[in-house]
Write a protein that holds these residues in place. Structure first.
Motif, PDB file in Angstrom:
ATOM      1  N   PHE A  91     -14.551 -55.359  -2.029  1.00 58.13           N
ATOM      2  CA  PHE A  91     -15.463 -56.503  -2.124  1.00 58.13           C
ATOM      3  C   PHE A  91     -14.724 -57.798  -1.785  1.00 58.13           C
ATOM      4  O   PHE A  91     -15.233 -58.632  -1.037  1.00 58.13           O
ATOM      5  N   LYS A 131     -14.309 -58.408   1.728  1.00 59.40           N
ATOM      6  CA  LYS A 131     -15.628 -58.476   2.375  1.00 59.40           C
ATOM      7  C   LYS A 131     -15.956 -57.206   3.163  1.00 59.40           C
ATOM      8  O   LYS A 131     -16.658 -57.247   4.172  1.00 59.40           O
ATOM      9  N   LYS A 159     -20.560 -54.921   0.431  1.00 55.34           N
ATOM     10  CA  LYS A 159     -21.579 -55.927   0.087  1.00 55.34           C
ATOM     11  C   LYS A 159     -21.720 -56.037  -1.429  1.00 55.34           C
ATOM     12  O   LYS A 159     -21.378 -55.121  -2.167  1.00 55.34           O
ATOM     13  N   LYS A 160     -22.257 -57.189  -1.851  1.00 55.01           N
ATOM     14  CA  LYS A 160     -22.344 -57.481  -3.284  1.00 55.01           C
ATOM     15  C   LYS A 160     -23.121 -56.423  -4.067  1.00 55.01           C
ATOM     16  O   LYS A 160     -22.693 -55.993  -5.135  1.00 55.01           O
ATOM     17  N   GLN A 161     -24.262 -55.989  -3.560  1.00 54.13           N
ATOM     18  CA  GLN A 161     -25.054 -55.016  -4.315  1.00 54.13           C
ATOM     19  C   GLN A 161     -24.305 -53.692  -4.435  1.00 54.13           C
ATOM     20  O   GLN A 161     -24.293 -53.075  -5.500  1.00 54.13           O
ATOM     21  N   LYS A 189     -21.638 -54.145  -7.073  1.00 53.89           N
ATOM     22  CA  LYS A 189     -22.186 -54.150  -8.430  1.00 53.89           C
ATOM     23  C   LYS A 189     -22.622 -52.747  -8.864  1.00 53.89           C
ATOM     24  O   LYS A 189     -22.404 -52.353 -10.005  1.00 53.89           O
ATOM     25  N   ASN A 216     -30.790 -56.553  -5.455  1.00 52.64           N
ATOM     26  CA  ASN A 216     -30.096 -57.463  -6.351  1.00 52.64           C
ATOM     27  C   ASN A 216     -30.931 -58.741  -6.445  1.00 52.64           C
ATOM     28  O   ASN A 216     -31.333 -59.302  -5.425  1.00 52.64           O
ATOM     29  N   HIS A 274     -31.126 -62.040  -6.397  1.00 56.33           N
ATOM     30  CA  HIS A 274     -30.229 -63.139  -6.031  1.00 56.33           C
ATOM     31  C   HIS A 274     -30.847 -63.920  -4.873  1.00 56.33           C
ATOM     32  O   HIS A 274     -31.532 -63.349  -4.034  1.00 56.33           O
TER      33      HIS A 274
END
Length: 186
Positions: free
Chosen positions: A44, A47, A50-52, A55, A134, A136
């Motif tokens: 993460f 990069k 991805k954020k989802q 998580k 997510n 967001h």
């Protein structure tokens, strides 16, 4: 109605990060997965994830906890004191909380605050798997409009400009900086 972000807005700190740390302290079985979690964080940070996905992998430790509801209840017994004092002065019966944190995690705290409408990321509390996007950025606006198609947000509170999409549709947006409330200049 007033709409609030949760982490670093109503709550001092990030509820998901604090819950993960709480589980590390109280559930030794979670430690087994630390190498995989370190790799997840590295990917993460570079990069490459991805954020989802980050998580979802992070929350996969939930599979190692037999009673997640009990863990959440005990977590809030210890962390509810982190609610910022300003919220008591702005609370209204029709408040809405919209957060990227897992809904199963923040809903009990919001219930204690008297917030009936909570929208968070749709995460399975037994597996950590996401069952939707997510919650967001623009997704917060989409979720708000799905629940309240014609509603007007009177005051919107958040600590982050990632919430500019919600700030734009509010009559007034307030940036929460620690304990200070400032006009939104986004």
């Amino acid at each position: 109605m007033n709409v609030y972000d949760f982490d670093n807005t109503i709550l001092r700190g990030d509820s998901t990060a604090r819950f993960c740390a709480y589980c590390l302290r109280h559930y030794p079985a979670v430690w087994v997965d630390l190498p995989g979690q370190a790799l997840n964080a590295l990917l993460f940070g570079l990069k490459l994830r991805k954020k989802q996905a980050f998580k979802e992998r992070l929350l996969s430790f939930l599979r190692r906890i037999d009673d997640v509801d009990g863990a959440v209840e005990r977590f809030w017994a210890e962390n509810f004191c982190r609610v910022k004092p300003f919220y008591a002065g702005t609370h209204r019966p029709d408040d809405v909380v919209i957060s990227a944190s897992p809904e199963f995690l923040i809903a009990p705290a919001c219930a204690r605050l008297g917030v009936a409408c909570v929208m968070g990321s749709p995460v399975d509390k037994r597996t950590g798997a996401f069952h939707g996007l997510n919650c967001h950025g623009e997704e917060k606006v989409r979720r708000f409009r799905a629940a309240f198609p014609d509603a007007q947000i009177d005051d919107f509170y958040s600590d982050s400009h990632s919430d500019d999409p919600l700030a734009r549709i509010a009559r007034r947006a307030i940036l929460v900086r620690g304990e200070r409330l400032e006009p939104w200049n986004g």
